[in-house]
Write a protein that holds these residues in place. Sequence first.
Motif, short mmCIF file in Angstrom:
data_model
loop_
_atom_site.label_atom_id
_atom_site.label_comp_id
_atom_site.label_asym_id
_atom_site.label_seq_id
_atom_site.Cartn_x
_atom_site.Cartn_y
_atom_site.Cartn_z
N MET A 133 2.04 8.57 -5.88
CA MET A 133 1.41 8.44 -7.18
C MET A 133 -0.08 8.69 -7.01
O MET A 133 -0.78 7.88 -6.40
N MET A 134 -0.58 9.79 -7.55
CA MET A 134 -1.99 10.15 -7.41
C MET A 134 -2.71 9.92 -8.73
O MET A 134 -2.26 10.40 -9.78
N HIS A 135 -3.83 9.20 -8.69
CA HIS A 135 -4.61 9.00 -9.90
C HIS A 135 -6.10 9.13 -9.59
O HIS A 135 -6.53 9.14 -8.44
N LEU A 136 -6.88 9.24 -10.65
CA LEU A 136 -8.29 9.59 -10.56
C LEU A 136 -9.15 8.37 -10.25
O LEU A 136 -9.03 7.34 -10.91
N LYS A 137 -10.03 8.52 -9.25
CA LYS A 137 -11.00 7.47 -8.99
C LYS A 137 -12.35 7.80 -9.62
O LYS A 137 -12.97 6.96 -10.26
N SER A 138 -12.83 9.04 -9.44
CA SER A 138 -14.09 9.44 -10.05
C SER A 138 -14.04 10.93 -10.39
O SER A 138 -13.29 11.69 -9.79
N ARG A 195 -13.90 15.66 -7.74
CA ARG A 195 -13.17 14.43 -8.04
C ARG A 195 -12.83 13.69 -6.75
O ARG A 195 -12.68 14.29 -5.69
N THR A 196 -12.67 12.36 -6.87
CA THR A 196 -12.05 11.57 -5.81
C THR A 196 -10.78 10.95 -6.38
O THR A 196 -10.66 10.76 -7.60
N TYR A 197 -9.85 10.62 -5.51
CA TYR A 197 -8.53 10.21 -5.94
C TYR A 197 -8.08 8.97 -5.17
O TYR A 197 -8.58 8.67 -4.08
N VAL A 198 -7.12 8.27 -5.75
CA VAL A 198 -6.41 7.19 -5.07
C VAL A 198 -4.92 7.55 -5.10
O VAL A 198 -4.39 7.95 -6.15
N ASP A 233 -6.07 8.88 -18.65
CA ASP A 233 -6.47 9.92 -17.68
C ASP A 233 -7.90 9.76 -17.18
O ASP A 233 -8.40 10.61 -16.44
N GLY A 234 -8.56 8.67 -17.55
CA GLY A 234 -9.93 8.45 -17.13
C GLY A 234 -10.04 7.91 -15.71
O GLY A 234 -9.05 7.49 -15.10
N PRO A 235 -11.27 7.88 -15.16
CA PRO A 235 -11.49 7.40 -13.79
C PRO A 235 -11.56 5.88 -13.73
O PRO A 235 -11.47 5.19 -14.75
#
Length: 287
Positions: free
Chosen positions: A112-117, A171-174, A40-42
Motif C-alpha cells: 500500500m503506497m501513499h503520499l508523504k509529501s 514526492r516522498t512516499y510511505v 489524495d493529499g500528503p
Amino acid sequence: ITGLNFQPDWVLIKNRDQSDGWLNQNSVSGVGVTHEWNDDGPYESETDCITAFNSDGFTLSNDHKVNANTEKYVAYCWKKSADAGFDIVEYSGNGSTNNVSHSLGATPDCIMMHLKSGSDWDSTMYFNSPSMGTGEGVFMTLANAGQTSTYISAVSTTTFTPTSSANTSTRTYVAYLFRSIPGFSHFGEFEGNGNADGPFIYTGFRPKFIFFKAIDATENWQIRDTARHSNTGAQTRIYWNANSAEGTASTASPIDFLANGFKIRGSNTEINSNTIIYGAWGDVPYK
C-alpha cells in the motif's frame, strides 16, 4: 486505549458517527504527523490525534477525527515485524530506477503506497493475485476498478521497485508491505456469484478484519470486522475510500466469519460480483 497486548506501529481510525476522514498514523513517520487515508493529499503536521504508541495500545488527544465527545469510533492496529508479515518503509521518489529496501523477510503479497509529501497523488496498491500482480494496480482512495498500469515493476525478498507513477522525484512516499502468514493473515481473490448464497473463501483461520475491493468494476472498498459485527443477517458498511459515517445495518452484504475463512451471505455487487481482492487477518491466530 489499552488491551491490544502489543505496541502498534500502524493505527487506522474512523469516526463511525460522522463524516470524518480516516486517520492514518504510524510509528515510523512519528506521532506529530497524520494522513487522511481516504484523501489524495500528503501527510500533515497534527499533534492532537495519536500522541503516543504505547506497549499495550495508544494515547489520543481531542481531534474530532479520533476523540469527539460521545461519538463512536473503530481502530485497526498492526505491529511491524517480519513474524507478523508487516513492514513500513519511507522512500523518496527519484524519477528513475529505485529499488526500495524492506525488512519483510519474504516477497510481499500486498504493498500500500501513499503520499508523504509533494503534490496530491492517489494512494495505490500492488496486489499479488492472478488478476493483478505487476501488471495492474488499484487506487485505495477511489472506487475505480483496477488500473491497467504498472506501479510496481518488481518485488523480491529484500526490495520492491516502484515505476515512475509511484516514484516522482518531487514526492516522498510511505509504503505498507504485507505477506501472508499461515494461520494469521491471507491475501487473495475470488469470483463473486451475485447470489445471497455466496462463495466460501478459505483463509485457514477465523478472520477478525477483512478488506474487499472489486477490481473489474467501480465499487467502494468494503471493510468487515468482528469488533463491529457478529454473524447476523444485517451488518453495517464502512468504506475505506470515503469519509462518510458508518451506514445503517443492511442485509445486502453480510458475511459469516467462520473457523477457517468467511462466506458471503449477500448479493451486493461491492463484495459479491465481479473479481474481488481481499486481505484478512485472524481473530484468534493459530500462530
